[in-house]
Structure formats: C-alpha cells, structure tokens
Design an enzyme around this catalytic site. Structure first.
Site, short mmCIF file in Angstrom:
data_model
loop_
_atom_site.label_atom_id
_atom_site.label_comp_id
_atom_site.label_asym_id
_atom_site.label_seq_id
_atom_site.Cartn_x
_atom_site.Cartn_y
_atom_site.Cartn_z
NE ARG A 254 39.97 39.14 40.84
CZ ARG A 254 40.46 39.59 41.95
NH1 ARG A 254 41.70 39.27 42.07
NH2 ARG A 254 39.63 40.04 42.83
CG ASP B 7 45.07 48.39 38.06
OD1 ASP B 7 44.51 47.46 38.34
OD2 ASP B 7 45.80 49.17 38.69
NE ARG C 166 39.84 43.76 41.40
CZ ARG C 166 40.67 43.47 41.99
NH1 ARG C 166 40.69 42.40 42.74
NH2 ARG C 166 41.65 44.37 42.27
NE ARG D 92 45.58 35.43 34.81
CZ ARG D 92 45.29 35.14 36.00
NH1 ARG D 92 45.08 36.06 36.62
NH2 ARG D 92 45.50 34.12 36.57
#
Length: 341
Positions: A29, A74, A25, A38
């Site tokens: 984020r 994803d 990841r 985002r």
C-alpha cells in the site's frame, strides 16, 4: 540455483558480508504501482488472481532490489478455505459475518483440500518464480492459529480481542478444536507452498502479545510448534510473534530457523532472551521510516551493529505503513546494502 542467496545463508547461520534485507508488507500500500492495481480490483480479487498477486509481489523488488520477495496474499485466505466467510470492507478491514463462537458453529468448519480451495496461491507462486527467475528467494507465509482464531471468533479486528479470549477461557474445548483445525489446514497449506516453489515460510503471530505467557503456551505456541515440526525438514521456518518477547527462548528451541522481533525488544535483549544462537529478524519501528532518510540510514547502521551482521536479517518490527515516502523506504534498503561491518 538462487543467484542472491544472502537471505538463505543468513537463515542457516552462515557468515555474510552484510545482512540481507526485506520488509514485512513490502508488496503493497505504500507503492504507487500497487495503488494503481488497487483502484481496479478489490482486495480478495487481488489475492485470488495469480497474475495480480505475482505482479504485486515483484513490484517492490523491481523498485528497491530487496534480498527476498514475499508472496502477496493474506492470512485470512485460510479461514475462507475452511468454510468461514471473510470480507474485506474499505475503511474498516476484515469482517467475518458468521463468527465461530460455539461448538455448533465449529461443526461447519472444515479442514479443506488445499489444491481445491487455495490452488490460486500455488499458481501465483509459479508465476512469481518465473518473474523472479531465481534472482532471489521467495517467502510464503501464514498467520498463526491463534491470530486466525482471533478474527474467526471476534468477527473483525479489535484492540482487545475480548470475544476470542473469552471463548478460550469459557469454552477451551471449542477453542482448541478450532485451533487444531486451523493448524492442520496451515500445515497442509505451507507444505503446498513449499512444493510450489517457496524457499522459506514465515508464521505471523500478530496477536500473540495479547496473551499472558501462560495462556500463550496453551493457546498459541503449542500450535506454532506443530507447524514448525511439520515444516522444518521441508524449508526454513521464521516465527514472528508481535509482543512475544517472553516466548523468544521457547521459540529459539522450537526448530525454527529464525525469529522475528518487534521494535519494543532491544537487539541486546532479543539476543539474550533467544539464547544467542539463532538468526533474528527485525526490528526497525515502521513509524521510524517517517524520519528523514539520513536519520533512517544512521539508525539502520546502528541496528545492524547492535544485532551483529551474522545470524541477522534486517527488517521492520511489523508491516510498512501506507504513508511512508518512497525515498524513505529506499533509504532503509540502501543503508543495508551500503553497510560495511
């Protein structure tokens, strides 16, 4: 020719001066540049727009200089391609409004044409390869069939995936029918990713640890084995099963190039359970990145000593958390680059 091939050499088991490093990841984020994207685009727009997916993929490389990039995408693009609706709800996570819970539900599930349904991923790979300019390898990935089934049957995330397990135990024929369709789709998908330019692929079995060892063999590992068998002659395959320490020996004999290990299994046990002859990847607790940078560096150096610098890829034991400070992520990468065995 890849300029920094440290990651690929580690996958082959070749001796290295230091182990390679990347983070699960890593494209996401915790990065302010990701958050800016985002704010403008919803989750699946980011996945399905090649320009955005490729930009997000290279953001952490620009900032930290990892030894490998992993394509931003994803695992749930696979069920979407298979005619199963998937939404990503803010502050909730994945939501599948029409879960697959009966033989009749399964009739609607297709094994798709990959270029028709997931061609945008291949475009993202092409754009990403241009941006990387052969500086480092690119990893493609997919979820394990069992992990995908968990979402397809449960309809959302879960602490127990009781509905998914319930389908397997009450109607195994339907469960295996769904698992095989996911497997066939995943094999075709990963092959296309390799053709498009991915240098290695990783299979994420995020929910494998939900199953007992016996049930794991029946409902997860045999399908992962099919994927490894189909891909290993095209590209190195990394298998990562969270909570699946009990399957490390079988995984080591599967033909996979490397095995991911989570933080609940010590380096010593991981080497022992896997037979000691396969490249291992992991296994820093993502929450440990909340420690002070000096502590992170100390622990990373100890982790490398415990695993050994060869046949080893430094990584986290699962995905990086969104609240990790930027300087702490930097300390993790820097610790590996500074390592002198």
């Amino acid at each position: 020719m890849i300029k920094n091939d440290l990651f690929l050499r580690a996958l082959k088991g070749e001796p290295v001066n230091r182990p390679p490093v990347w983070m699960m990841r890593q494209a996401g984020r915790y990065l302010p540049e990701f958050m800016a994207i985002r704010e403008k685009y919803d989750f699946f727009t980011r996945c399905q727009t090649p320009e955005l997916a490729s930009e997000i993929t290279v953001q952490p490389i620009r900032r930290y200089g990892m030894d490998a990039a992993i394509l931003f995408s994803d695992i749930l693009v696979i069920p979407q391609a298979m005619n199963i609706a998937v939404e990503m709800k803010p502050n909730f996570g994945p939501y599948l409004p029409n879960p697959i819970r009966t033989a009749k539900d399964l009739e609607k599930v297709i094994v798709p044409d990959i270029q028709d349904t997931l061609g945008y991923v291949m475009e993202a790979i092409t754009m990403t390869k241009e941006k990387l300019d052969d500086a480092i390898p690119l990893i493609g990935f997919a979820g394990s069939p069992w992990t995908i089934l968990c979402y397809c049957v449960q309809g959302q995330g879960s602490k127990s995936f009781d509905l998914a397990k319930g389908l397997c135990f009450t109607d195994p024929k339907t469960a295996h029918g769904l698992l095989q369709r996911i497997t066939d789709t995943t094999i075709a998908y990963l092959k296309e990713k390799v053709k498009a330019g991915c240098n290695a692929v990783q299979v994420f079995d995020s929910w494998g640890g939900m199953l007992s060892p016996e049930d794991y063999n029946e409902f997860s590992f045999q399908y992962i084995q099919q994927i490894v068998d189909a891909l290993k002659d095209f590209a190195p395959v990394i298998v990562f099963g969270k909570g699946c320490w009990f399957a490390l020996r079988d995984m080591a004999n599967s033909g996979a190039a490397a095995l991911g290990v989570d933080w609940t299994c010590s380096p010593k046990n991981a080497r022992y359970l896997s037979g000691g002859n396969i490249t291992l990847q992991g296994n820093f607790d993502p929450a440990r990145l909340l420690s002070p940078p000096s502590e992170i560096k100390k622990r990373v150096h100890q982790m490398i000593r415990d695993f050994g610098k060869d046949r080893y890829i430094v990584n986290l034991g699962h995905g990086i958390l969104p609240n990790v400070p930027l300087e702490n992520a930097a300390a993790f990468i820097e610790a590996v680059k500074e390592y002198k065995g």
